[in-house]
Each structure stands twice: as structure tokens, then as C-alpha cells.
Design an enzyme around this catalytic site. Structure first.
Site, PDB file in Angstrom:
ATOM      1  N   SER A 137      31.338  49.382  43.263  1.00  0.00           N
ATOM      2  CA  SER A 137      31.797  48.261  44.087  1.00  0.00           C
ATOM      3  C   SER A 137      30.856  48.127  45.272  1.00  0.00           C
ATOM      4  CB  SER A 137      33.220  48.556  44.587  1.00  0.00           C
ATOM      5  OG  SER A 137      33.600  47.649  45.597  1.00  0.00           O
ATOM      6  N   TYR A 150      39.443  54.191  49.194  1.00  0.00           N
ATOM      7  CA  TYR A 150      38.862  53.385  48.105  1.00  0.00           C
ATOM      8  C   TYR A 150      37.336  53.400  48.217  1.00  0.00           C
ATOM      9  CZ  TYR A 150      37.691  49.553  44.972  1.00  0.00           C
ATOM     10  OH  TYR A 150      37.140  48.799  43.958  1.00  0.00           O
TER      11      TYR A 150
HETATM   12  P1  NDP Z   1      42.318  44.719  37.380  1.00  0.00           P
HETATM   13  O1  NDP Z   1      43.450  45.254  38.177  1.00  0.00           O
HETATM   14  O2  NDP Z   1      42.401  43.341  36.873  1.00  0.00           O
HETATM   15  O3  NDP Z   1      42.011  45.699  36.150  1.00  0.00           O
HETATM   16  C1  NDP Z   1      42.017  47.092  36.322  1.00  0.00           C
HETATM   17  C2  NDP Z   1      42.068  47.743  34.961  1.00  0.00           C
HETATM   18  O4  NDP Z   1      42.054  49.186  35.138  1.00  0.00           O
HETATM   19  C3  NDP Z   1      43.328  47.406  34.193  1.00  0.00           C
HETATM   20  O5  NDP Z   1      42.971  47.109  32.850  1.00  0.00           O
HETATM   21  C4  NDP Z   1      44.152  48.681  34.249  1.00  0.00           C
HETATM   22  O6  NDP Z   1      44.886  48.843  33.034  1.00  0.00           O
HETATM   23  C5  NDP Z   1      43.052  49.735  34.319  1.00  0.00           C
HETATM   24  N1  NDP Z   1      43.537  50.995  34.864  1.00  0.00           N
HETATM   25  C6  NDP Z   1      44.010  51.256  36.109  1.00  0.00           C
HETATM   26  N2  NDP Z   1      44.415  52.532  36.207  1.00  0.00           N
HETATM   27  C7  NDP Z   1      44.189  53.088  34.983  1.00  0.00           C
HETATM   28  C8  NDP Z   1      44.416  54.375  34.448  1.00  0.00           C
HETATM   29  N3  NDP Z   1      44.959  55.370  35.175  1.00  0.00           N
HETATM   30  N4  NDP Z   1      44.079  54.613  33.158  1.00  0.00           N
HETATM   31  C9  NDP Z   1      43.541  53.633  32.404  1.00  0.00           C
HETATM   32  N5  NDP Z   1      43.309  52.387  32.851  1.00  0.00           N
HETATM   33  C10 NDP Z   1      43.644  52.127  34.129  1.00  0.00           C
HETATM   34  O7  NDP Z   1      41.032  44.899  38.315  1.00  0.00           O
HETATM   35  P2  NDP Z   1      39.468  44.574  38.067  1.00  0.00           P
HETATM   36  O8  NDP Z   1      39.226  44.086  36.707  1.00  0.00           O
HETATM   37  O9  NDP Z   1      39.030  43.757  39.201  1.00  0.00           O
HETATM   38  O10 NDP Z   1      38.870  46.035  38.275  1.00  0.00           O
HETATM   39  C11 NDP Z   1      38.069  46.687  37.315  1.00  0.00           C
HETATM   40  C12 NDP Z   1      37.158  47.656  38.043  1.00  0.00           C
HETATM   41  O11 NDP Z   1      36.275  46.942  38.906  1.00  0.00           O
HETATM   42  C13 NDP Z   1      37.886  48.671  38.928  1.00  0.00           C
HETATM   43  O12 NDP Z   1      37.216  49.910  38.817  1.00  0.00           O
HETATM   44  C14 NDP Z   1      37.691  48.094  40.334  1.00  0.00           C
HETATM   45  O13 NDP Z   1      37.744  49.100  41.315  1.00  0.00           O
HETATM   46  C15 NDP Z   1      36.322  47.495  40.209  1.00  0.00           C
HETATM   47  N6  NDP Z   1      35.977  46.446  41.160  1.00  0.00           N
HETATM   48  C16 NDP Z   1      36.777  45.344  41.318  1.00  0.00           C
HETATM   49  C17 NDP Z   1      36.410  44.348  42.231  1.00  0.00           C
HETATM   50  C18 NDP Z   1      37.260  43.162  42.516  1.00  0.00           C
HETATM   51  O14 NDP Z   1      37.109  42.544  43.591  1.00  0.00           O
HETATM   52  N7  NDP Z   1      38.139  42.751  41.613  1.00  0.00           N
HETATM   53  C19 NDP Z   1      35.139  44.420  42.969  1.00  0.00           C
HETATM   54  C20 NDP Z   1      34.397  45.632  42.741  1.00  0.00           C
HETATM   55  C21 NDP Z   1      34.788  46.573  41.846  1.00  0.00           C
HETATM   56  P3  NDP Z   1      46.379  49.410  32.914  1.00  0.00           P
HETATM   57  O15 NDP Z   1      47.097  49.091  34.187  1.00  0.00           O
HETATM   58  O16 NDP Z   1      46.916  48.714  31.718  1.00  0.00           O
HETATM   59  O17 NDP Z   1      46.177  50.873  32.685  1.00  0.00           O
HETATM   60  C1  8X3 Z   2      36.614  45.643  45.243  1.00  0.00           C
HETATM   61  C2  8X3 Z   2      35.946  44.802  46.243  1.00  0.00           C
HETATM   62  O1  8X3 Z   2      35.589  44.357  48.705  1.00  0.00           O
HETATM   63  O2  8X3 Z   2      37.823  44.924  48.026  1.00  0.00           O
HETATM   64  O3  8X3 Z   2      35.886  46.791  44.968  1.00  0.00           O
HETATM   65  O4  8X3 Z   2      36.134  46.590  48.079  1.00  0.00           O
HETATM   66  S1  8X3 Z   2      36.405  45.199  47.842  1.00  0.00           S
END
Ligand code: NDP
Ligand code: 8X3
Length: 249
Positions: A137, A150
Site C-alpha cells: 500500500s 496498518y
Molecule cells: P476488500 O475488503 O474489498 O477485500 C479484502 C479481501 O481480503 C477480501 O476478499 C477478504 O475476504 C480478504 N481477507 C481479509 N481477511 C482475510 C483472511 N483472514 N483470510 C483470507 N482472506 C481474507 O479490500 P481491497 O480489495 O481493497 O484490499 C485488498 C488488499 O489491498 C488488502 O491487502 C489491502 O490492504 C490492500 N490495499 C487496499 C487499498 C484500498 O484503498 N482499497 C489500497 C492499498 C492496498 P473474506 O472476508 O471473504 O475472507
Molecule cells: C489502503 C490505502 O491510504 O488507506 O492501503 O492506507 S490507505
């Protein structure tokens, strides 16, 4: 057929990456805790073979079992691991934080990624120029107010990506770290524990990234020739300058 394993495929980036990789001709191994979501996605992705399994990446034994139970025609052809499962829980000063939230973030974002990598690297190592892609991120590049744990978890992902690039050099596995800025998925709804109003406000006044932007980035990484390794990509909305500065209109 080449197969890709995607963690956190039930939502957001993971779901969009699955769709993009289907279009690139990959077979898919989709993992997440919400099996009902994966079943729905499996129905939609009818152009390729899709193997689904419920998995909490925090459970090391379950991770090992899940990977060891893959059918042989899949486990022999794993060319891609996308360590995408992750979450933020809460946002605020550390002294007002909850240790349960910290544990969920560190156990998922850091230890879950380690368990998955440890289990899948032997499969990737069978194929020169396979890919291990970690979702870090912008929070893994710098810190912002209230981001403490985080940000620490995503800085750890950044460091693990750099370390893996050294560890896997001789195995010829390409390691890429993706560092997105603000993207509109279920991320903020999870972070603010179902508070939809607060979650929506995160994206007020600017156009955030969408999950498809990250999926297209993954497609770009995977489509480079064998001699090219995209090591690190920071991708933000045009209205974002760094971890905390936005041009909101
Ligand atoms: P979402 O919440 O839409 O998706 C997160 C996914 O992670 C879900 O499919 C969830 O599935 C899965 N997950 C969470 N905990 C677990 C677990 N213990 N075991 C298995 N699966 C798990 O968020 P994003 O798609 O945005 O996030 C995806 C990744 O990108 C994350 O690592 C996030 O930190 C990162 N990210 C996101 C950003 C944003 O602004 N959206 C920016 C930068 C990075 P389920 O609950 O079904 O297990
Ligand atoms: C998710 C983006 O800006 O909330 O990783 O950290 S931010």
C-alpha cells in the site's frame, strides 16, 4: 494451463484480478473466508477452470492443508501467487486503539502473507520466471495520521517483498510489490466496522482508484517478457499526492 492463486478473492482487488486473469487464459485458485462469495464468482468466471476453497490465511495449518490438497494438475502448474488478502481495522491514535484490531491486521497482512508464501514458493519454483505479487500500500511507503499499525503491517509487506527478491533470485521467481493509494472497494467499510457513512467519506471530493485499475496493473506485470521484472509499483488516484494529501473538490 497456467494457474494463479489469489488470496482475498471474494471482494475488491482479488475479485477484479480473478476476472482479468481469466481473460488472460489463466486457471484460477480463489481463496477467502467467505465461500458463498467465491461460489458466486466461480459461476461468473465460466471461461476457465476455477478452483475455490475457504481459507483464513491467519491459520498456518489451514494454509498448508489447502495448498497440499490442490489437485495435482493444478499444483504442478502454479505460475502466479497474488498475496492480496488483507485489511485495515480502525483508524486513530495508538493509545486509543484496540489490541484485537492490531492482531487482526498483523496476523492477516503480515503473518498470513508469510504462511501463503512459504506454502506456495515450492510450487512456483518449479517454473522459471513465475510471479509472486504482494499487495502492500501507499501505507507501506509512508505513514499517515491514525494509520500506525496498518502502516506498520504494510511497511512489513514492503520489506518482505524486497527480502523475497533476494531469497528467490536463484529460483528465478519474479517478486513484485504493488502499493496502491485510495481505492474504492470494501476496504473502508471493513476498516470502519460497517459504518457506511464514514467509509464513503474517505472518497469524498475526488475520484478514487477502482479495483479494475489494480487488476490491469497485475495484467501488465504478468505480461512482461521473461527477462523483465516489475519490482515495485506505486499507483494512486490523480487527486492523491502521498499517503495523506488529497485534492478534494
Ligand atoms: P476488500 O475488503 O474489498 O477485500 C479484502 C479481501 O481480503 C477480501 O476478499 C477478504 O475476504 C480478504 N481477507 C481479509 N481477511 C482475510 C483472511 N483472514 N483470510 C483470507 N482472506 C481474507 O479490500 P481491497 O480489495 O481493497 O484490499 C485488498 C488488499 O489491498 C488488502 O491487502 C489491502 O490492504 C490492500 N490495499 C487496499 C487499498 C484500498 O484503498 N482499497 C489500497 C492499498 C492496498 P473474506 O472476508 O471473504 O475472507
Ligand atoms: C489502503 C490505502 O491510504 O488507506 O492501503 O492506507 S490507505
Amino acid at each position: 494451463m497456467k494457474y494463479a492463486i489469489i488470496t482475498g478473492a471474494s471482494s475488491g482487488f482479488g475479485e477484479a484480478i480473478a476476472t482479468e486473469l481469466q481473460n488472460m487464459g489463466y486457471g484460477l485458485v480463489l481463496l477467502a473466508r467467505r465461500i458463498d462469495r467465491l461460489q458466486e464468482l466461480q459461476k461468473k468466471l465460466n471461461k476457465t477452470e476455477v478452483y475455490i476453497a475457504p481459507l483464513d490465511v491467519r491459520d498456518e495449518t489451514a494454509v498448508q492443508k489447502c495448498i497440499s490438497e490442490l489437485p495435482v494438475h493444478i499444483s504442478a502448474n502454479i505460475f502466479v501467487l497474488i498475496n492480496n488478502a488483507g485489511l485495515a481495522v480502525g483508524r486513530g491514535p495508538l493509545d486509543q486503539g484496540l489490541s484485537d484490531d492490531w492482531n487482526r491486521m498483523l496476523d492477516t497482512n503480515v503473518k498470513g502473507l508469510l504462511y501463503m508464501s512459504h506454502a506456495v514458493i515450492p510450487l512456483l519454483a518449479q517454473h522459471p520466471f513465475s510471479h509472486l505479487i504482494n499487495l502492500s500500500s501507499i501505507a507501506g511507503k509512508e505513514v499517515y495520521a491514525g494509520g500506525n499499525v496498518y502502516c506498520a503491517s504494510k511497511h512489513a509487506v514492503d520489506a518482505i517483498s524486497k527480502s523475497l527478491r533476494i531469497d528467490l533470485l536463484e529460483k528465478q521467481i519474479k517478486v513484485c510489490n504493488i502499493a496502491p493509494g485510495a481505492a474504492q472497494t470494501e476496504f473502508s467499510l471493513v476498516r470502519f466496522k460497517g459504518d457506511a457513512q464514514t467509509a464513503t467519506q474517505v472518497y469524498d471530493g475526488f475520484e478514487p482508484l477502482q479495483a479494475t485499475d489494480i487488476a490491469q496493473t497485475v495484467a501488465f506485470i504478468l505480461s512482461r517478457p521473461a527477462h523483465v521484472s516489475i519490482a515495485d509499483i506505486t499507483i494512486m488516484p490523480s487527486a492523491q499526492a502521498n499517503g495523506s494529501l488529497f485534492n478534494r473538490k
